[in-house]
Design a protein around this motif. Structure first.
Motif, mmCIF file in Angstrom:
data_model
loop_
_atom_site.group_PDB
_atom_site.id
_atom_site.type_symbol
_atom_site.label_atom_id
_atom_site.label_comp_id
_atom_site.label_asym_id
_atom_site.label_seq_id
_atom_site.Cartn_x
_atom_site.Cartn_y
_atom_site.Cartn_z
ATOM 1 N N VAL A 25 0.805 -1.222 0.000
ATOM 2 C CA VAL A 25 0.000 0.000 0.000
ATOM 3 C C VAL A 25 0.841 1.275 0.000
ATOM 4 N N GLY A 26 2.149 1.139 0.198
ATOM 5 C CA GLY A 26 3.015 2.317 0.197
ATOM 6 C C GLY A 26 3.525 2.637 -1.196
ATOM 7 N N PRO A 27 3.867 3.899 -1.445
ATOM 8 C CA PRO A 27 4.359 4.322 -2.776
ATOM 9 C C PRO A 27 5.816 3.941 -2.987
ATOM 10 N N TRP A 29 6.865 1.684 -5.434
ATOM 11 C CA TRP A 29 7.108 1.200 -6.793
ATOM 12 C C TRP A 29 7.146 2.389 -7.749
ATOM 13 N N ARG A 32 4.475 4.679 -6.867
ATOM 14 C CA ARG A 32 3.141 4.089 -6.952
ATOM 15 C C ARG A 32 3.043 2.926 -5.972
ATOM 16 N N THR A 33 1.805 2.612 -5.551
ATOM 17 C CA THR A 33 1.608 1.511 -4.621
ATOM 18 C C THR A 33 1.503 0.191 -5.370
ATOM 19 N N GLY A 34 1.710 -0.892 -4.633
ATOM 20 C CA GLY A 34 1.575 -2.209 -5.233
ATOM 21 C C GLY A 34 0.167 -2.462 -5.719
ATOM 22 N N GLU A 36 -1.846 -0.227 -6.969
ATOM 23 C CA GLU A 36 -2.006 0.474 -8.243
ATOM 24 C C GLU A 36 -1.368 -0.313 -9.384
#
Length: 236
Positions: A25-27, A29, A32-34, A36
């Motif tokens: 859930v954290g940004p 990537w 971006r979040t996993g 997304e």
């Protein structure tokens, strides 16, 4: 295995579960979040399987030479202006009066023009220049105004038995062409064969991650001595 060992295993499983959850859930990537990233994968697969525009083009071709006349409502001046250009570009005649558009033309040609715009937007064709062509804010608004007009046509023709075929045509175009185009706007369609690896990984990961959490809770409860017992039958 002792209750203490089970407790520590349960705690380790839950802590690692939370660590992985932060990564999901954290940004982390590229900002971006996993979630997304996973959404992009499944949305691209869904878009690839929802491409029904060619079939609708064939249906619209059967109505070439079929004239129609209808009155359409618009919410504001922008919608009236853009919708007028949509129909006029398709060869129809449009007369505006008090926010209402009286449209007449060849149904087959108009719907084929509508589908051509939908196809360009569905394929993310930036060179189509639809927004500039019609004076809309963006290509998605073009699809929305087409959709609104087509749905009004469907609503007016559906109760009329003499317009049953026309109603089915515009209903199919609205649901099979315009809705997917609007909903999948900006997403790149990809077949399953192009994303087989990551798709399998995500499905397996989801399955294992769910079990991971369940075992963490189970071991913690057993380590704390909280276990379920089947109820026995007691007789006096």
């Amino acid at each position: 295995m002792s209750d203490k060992q089970k407790l520590w295993i349960g705690i380790a499983l839950l802590v690692s579960f939370v660590v992985v959850l932060i990564g999901v859930v954290g940004p982390v990537w590229n900002g971006r979040t996993g979630l997304e990233v996973a959404d992009d994968v499944f949305n691209s697969l869904a878009k690839n399987s929802a491409y029904y525009i060619p079939k609708q083009v064939k249906s619209a071709a059967k109505f070439e030479g079929k004239s129609f006349e209808i009155s359409l409502k618009t919410r504001d001046a922008e919608q009236a202006a853009v919708t007028t250009k949509l129909f006029e570009s398709a060869g129809a005649d449009v007369a505006e009066s008090n926010g209402k558009l009286k449209v007449s033309g060849d149904l087959g040609l108009v719907m084929k023009a509508c589908l051509a715009d939908a196809d360009a937007v569905y394929k993310n064709n930036a060179n189509a220049g639809l927004a500039a062509k019609y004076g809309a804010k963006n290509d998605r608004d073009v699809i929305y105004y087409w959709y609104d007009a087509v749905k009004q046509m469907q609503k007016k023709w559906l109760p009329d038995e003499s317009k049953a075929k026309e109603a089915l045509l515009v209903k199919g175009i609205a649901e099979k062409a315009l809705e997917p185009t609007y909903n999948f706007y900006g997403i790149h369609a990809k077949p399953l064969s192009a994303q087989m690896g990551i798709t399998i990984f995500l499905l397996v990961f989801y399955f294992i991650y769910t079990i991971w959490y369940g075992f963490g809770i189970l071991f913690c409860f057993e380590g704390l001595g909280i276990v379920a017992h089947s109820g026995g039958k007691h007789e006096a």
